[in-house]
Design a protein around this motif. Structure first.
Motif, PDB file in Angstrom:
ATOM      1  N   PHE A  50       0.867  -1.174   0.000  1.00  0.00           N
ATOM      2  CA  PHE A  50       0.000   0.000   0.000  1.00  0.00           C
ATOM      3  C   PHE A  50       0.906   1.227   0.000  1.00  0.00           C
ATOM      4  O   PHE A  50       1.927   1.242   0.683  1.00  0.00           O
ATOM      5  N   PRO A  51       0.562   2.264  -0.747  1.00  0.00           N
ATOM      6  CA  PRO A  51       1.439   3.432  -0.833  1.00  0.00           C
ATOM      7  C   PRO A  51       1.699   4.071   0.537  1.00  0.00           C
ATOM      8  O   PRO A  51       0.756   4.367   1.276  1.00  0.00           O
ATOM      9  N   LYS A  52       2.969   4.276   0.864  1.00  0.00           N
ATOM     10  CA  LYS A  52       3.347   4.888   2.142  1.00  0.00           C
ATOM     11  C   LYS A  52       2.639   6.217   2.373  1.00  0.00           C
ATOM     12  O   LYS A  52       2.188   6.501   3.477  1.00  0.00           O
ATOM     13  N   GLU A  53       2.561   7.015   1.319  1.00  0.00           N
ATOM     14  CA  GLU A  53       1.998   8.353   1.478  1.00  0.00           C
ATOM     15  C   GLU A  53       0.489   8.351   1.726  1.00  0.00           C
ATOM     16  O   GLU A  53      -0.081   9.381   2.108  1.00  0.00           O
ATOM     17  N   GLU A  54      -0.171   7.221   1.553  1.00  0.00           N
ATOM     18  CA  GLU A  54      -1.615   7.135   1.752  1.00  0.00           C
ATOM     19  C   GLU A  54      -2.016   6.325   2.978  1.00  0.00           C
ATOM     20  O   GLU A  54      -3.181   6.323   3.367  1.00  0.00           O
ATOM     21  N   ARG A  55      -1.076   5.640   3.607  1.00  0.00           N
ATOM     22  CA  ARG A  55      -1.460   4.699   4.659  1.00  0.00           C
ATOM     23  C   ARG A  55      -1.983   5.374   5.922  1.00  0.00           C
ATOM     24  O   ARG A  55      -2.888   4.844   6.564  1.00  0.00           O
ATOM     25  N   GLU A  56      -1.447   6.537   6.307  1.00  0.00           N
ATOM     26  CA  GLU A  56      -1.976   7.214   7.500  1.00  0.00           C
ATOM     27  C   GLU A  56      -3.441   7.562   7.311  1.00  0.00           C
ATOM     28  O   GLU A  56      -4.242   7.430   8.239  1.00  0.00           O
ATOM     29  N   ALA A  57      -3.804   7.995   6.124  1.00  0.00           N
ATOM     30  CA  ALA A  57      -5.207   8.314   5.837  1.00  0.00           C
ATOM     31  C   ALA A  57      -6.069   7.057   5.889  1.00  0.00           C
ATOM     32  O   ALA A  57      -7.195   7.092   6.405  1.00  0.00           O
ATOM     33  N   LEU A  58      -5.563   5.940   5.372  1.00  0.00           N
ATOM     34  CA  LEU A  58      -6.320   4.686   5.422  1.00  0.00           C
ATOM     35  C   LEU A  58      -6.538   4.259   6.866  1.00  0.00           C
ATOM     36  O   LEU A  58      -7.662   3.931   7.254  1.00  0.00           O
ATOM     37  N   VAL A  59      -5.490   4.277   7.662  1.00  0.00           N
ATOM     38  CA  VAL A  59      -5.615   3.895   9.070  1.00  0.00           C
ATOM     39  C   VAL A  59      -6.586   4.826   9.792  1.00  0.00           C
ATOM     40  O   VAL A  59      -7.452   4.373  10.548  1.00  0.00           O
ATOM     41  N   ALA A  60      -6.479   6.118   9.552  1.00  0.00           N
ATOM     42  CA  ALA A  60      -7.369   7.089  10.195  1.00  0.00           C
ATOM     43  C   ALA A  60      -8.825   6.899   9.760  1.00  0.00           C
ATOM     44  O   ALA A  60      -9.749   7.165  10.541  1.00  0.00           O
ATOM     45  N   SER A  61      -9.026   6.413   8.537  1.00  0.00           N
ATOM     46  CA  SER A  61     -10.390   6.237   8.032  1.00  0.00           C
ATOM     47  C   SER A  61     -11.152   5.138   8.765  1.00  0.00           C
ATOM     48  O   SER A  61     -12.368   5.194   8.873  1.00  0.00           O
ATOM     49  N   ASP A  62     -10.424   4.140   9.289  1.00  0.00           N
ATOM     50  CA  ASP A  62     -11.070   3.051  10.032  1.00  0.00           C
ATOM     51  C   ASP A  62     -10.030   2.340  10.898  1.00  0.00           C
ATOM     52  O   ASP A  62      -9.565   1.247  10.571  1.00  0.00           O
ATOM     53  N   PRO A  63      -9.648   2.959  12.026  1.00  0.00           N
ATOM     54  CA  PRO A  63      -8.604   2.389  12.872  1.00  0.00           C
ATOM     55  C   PRO A  63      -8.987   1.069  13.537  1.00  0.00           C
ATOM     56  O   PRO A  63      -8.115   0.356  14.045  1.00  0.00           O
ATOM     57  N   GLY A  64     -10.249   0.714  13.505  1.00  0.00           N
ATOM     58  CA  GLY A  64     -10.661  -0.592  14.012  1.00  0.00           C
ATOM     59  C   GLY A  64     -10.336  -1.717  13.044  1.00  0.00           C
ATOM     60  O   GLY A  64     -10.313  -2.885  13.422  1.00  0.00           O
ATOM     61  N   VAL A  65     -10.082  -1.356  11.804  1.00  0.00           N
ATOM     62  CA  VAL A  65      -9.766  -2.344  10.759  1.00  0.00           C
ATOM     63  C   VAL A  65      -8.287  -2.281  10.383  1.00  0.00           C
ATOM     64  O   VAL A  65      -7.609  -3.304  10.325  1.00  0.00           O
ATOM     65  N   PHE A  66      -7.797  -1.081  10.115  1.00  0.00           N
ATOM     66  CA  PHE A  66      -6.436  -0.901   9.595  1.00  0.00           C
ATOM     67  C   PHE A  66      -5.487  -0.408  10.674  1.00  0.00           C
ATOM     68  O   PHE A  66      -5.901   0.330  11.578  1.00  0.00           O
ATOM     69  N   PHE A  67      -4.218  -0.797  10.570  1.00  0.00           N
ATOM     70  CA  PHE A  67      -3.211  -0.310  11.497  1.00  0.00           C
ATOM     71  C   PHE A  67      -1.859  -0.257  10.801  1.00  0.00           C
ATOM     72  O   PHE A  67      -1.638  -0.911   9.785  1.00  0.00           O
ATOM     73  N   MET A  68      -0.996   0.576  11.368  1.00  0.00           N
ATOM     74  CA  MET A  68       0.342   0.769  10.804  1.00  0.00           C
ATOM     75  C   MET A  68       1.180  -0.490  11.006  1.00  0.00           C
ATOM     76  O   MET A  68       1.000  -1.217  11.985  1.00  0.00           O
ATOM     77  N   PRO A  69       2.118  -0.731  10.095  1.00  0.00           N
ATOM     78  CA  PRO A  69       3.030  -1.860  10.282  1.00  0.00           C
ATOM     79  C   PRO A  69       3.979  -1.585  11.451  1.00  0.00           C
ATOM     80  O   PRO A  69       4.102  -0.442  11.908  1.00  0.00           O
ATOM     81  N   ARG A  70       4.656  -2.626  11.893  1.00  0.00           N
ATOM     82  CA  ARG A  70       5.633  -2.440  12.976  1.00  0.00           C
ATOM     83  C   ARG A  70       6.708  -1.462  12.500  1.00  0.00           C
ATOM     84  O   ARG A  70       6.919  -1.315  11.277  1.00  0.00           O
ATOM     85  N   PRO A  71       7.385  -0.813  13.431  1.00  0.00           N
ATOM     86  CA  PRO A  71       8.363   0.220  13.063  1.00  0.00           C
ATOM     87  C   PRO A  71       9.402  -0.218  12.031  1.00  0.00           C
ATOM     88  O   PRO A  71       9.746   0.559  11.147  1.00  0.00           O
ATOM     89  N   SER A  72       9.861  -1.456  12.097  1.00  0.00           N
ATOM     90  CA  SER A  72      10.876  -1.911  11.136  1.00  0.00           C
ATOM     91  C   SER A  72      10.345  -2.019   9.714  1.00  0.00           C
ATOM     92  O   SER A  72      11.114  -2.074   8.759  1.00  0.00           O
ATOM     93  N   ASP A  73       9.022  -2.035   9.548  1.00  0.00           N
ATOM     94  CA  ASP A  73       8.419  -2.142   8.218  1.00  0.00           C
ATOM     95  C   ASP A  73       7.884  -0.811   7.689  1.00  0.00           C
ATOM     96  O   ASP A  73       7.329  -0.755   6.592  1.00  0.00           O
ATOM     97  N   LEU A  74       8.031   0.260   8.454  1.00  0.00           N
ATOM     98  CA  LEU A  74       7.521   1.558   8.010  1.00  0.00           C
ATOM     99  C   LEU A  74       8.209   2.065   6.746  1.00  0.00           C
ATOM    100  O   LEU A  74       7.649   2.877   6.023  1.00  0.00           O
ATOM    101  N   ARG A  75       9.405   1.567   6.468  1.00  0.00           N
ATOM    102  CA  ARG A  75      10.118   2.024   5.268  1.00  0.00           C
ATOM    103  C   ARG A  75       9.522   1.438   3.982  1.00  0.00           C
ATOM    104  O   ARG A  75       9.831   1.879   2.885  1.00  0.00           O
ATOM    105  N   PHE A  76       8.687   0.427   4.130  1.00  0.00           N
ATOM    106  CA  PHE A  76       8.083  -0.226   2.970  1.00  0.00           C
ATOM    107  C   PHE A  76       6.704   0.357   2.659  1.00  0.00           C
ATOM    108  O   PHE A  76       6.058   0.939   3.523  1.00  0.00           O
ATOM    109  N   ASN A  77       6.252   0.150   1.440  1.00  0.00           N
ATOM    110  CA  ASN A  77       4.875   0.460   1.048  1.00  0.00           C
ATOM    111  C   ASN A  77       4.000  -0.651   1.626  1.00  0.00           C
ATOM    112  O   ASN A  77       3.767  -1.674   0.976  1.00  0.00           O
ATOM    113  N   TRP A  78       3.527  -0.457   2.863  1.00  0.00           N
ATOM    114  CA  TRP A  78       2.893  -1.558   3.584  1.00  0.00           C
ATOM    115  C   TRP A  78       1.937  -1.016   4.627  1.00  0.00           C
ATOM    116  O   TRP A  78       2.204   0.009   5.266  1.00  0.00           O
TER     117      TRP A  78
END
Length: 118
Positions: A50-78
């Motif tokens: 998933f595009p890095k630049e869009e993931r915060e918006a996706l997580v914010a849109s439904d935090p009960g469903v989506f969540f950020m990857p672990r810190p070591s994976d933040l560098r990836f489109n994930w």
């Protein structure tokens, strides 16, 4: 009915160049050496391209469903999600969009992806 790993397999397994592997007791789908969908050991959470630049918006849109990857994976489109909180249509959209991120455009267009809209 909650989405399961078998529902994801039914979509991901039929996509061109996609194949399933087991790495450290975890199911992952790859195109070449690129992992584009992966599950936790319990198969209750799915990470996907998933595009890095869009993931915060996706997580914010439904935090009960989506969540950020672990810190070591933040560098990836994930980004990650709880499988049992997805419906089948949303799962299919997420899986197809993740696959499109890792294959050449002409491949997904030929495979019925059209202009990229789902």
């Amino acid at each position: 009915m909650p989405v399961t790993i078998d529902d994801v397999r039914a979509v991901a397994g039929g996509l061109p160049r996609s194949y399933e592997v087991i790495v450290r007791d975890r199911v992952k789908f790859r195109v070449g050496s690129i992992v584009w969908v992966a599950f936790n050991r319990e198969e209750t959470e799915m990470g996907f391209a998933f595009p890095k630049e869009e993931r915060e918006a996706l997580v914010a849109s439904d935090p009960g469903v989506f969540f950020m990857p672990r810190p070591s994976d933040l560098r990836f489109n994930w980004v990650e999600c709880h499988l049992d909180r997805l419906d089948e249509d949303l799962m299919r959209e997420l899986v197809l969009d993740a696959w499109r991120m890792v294959v050449p455009r002409k491949l997904w267009a030929h495979a019925g992806g059209g202009d990229g809209s789902t």
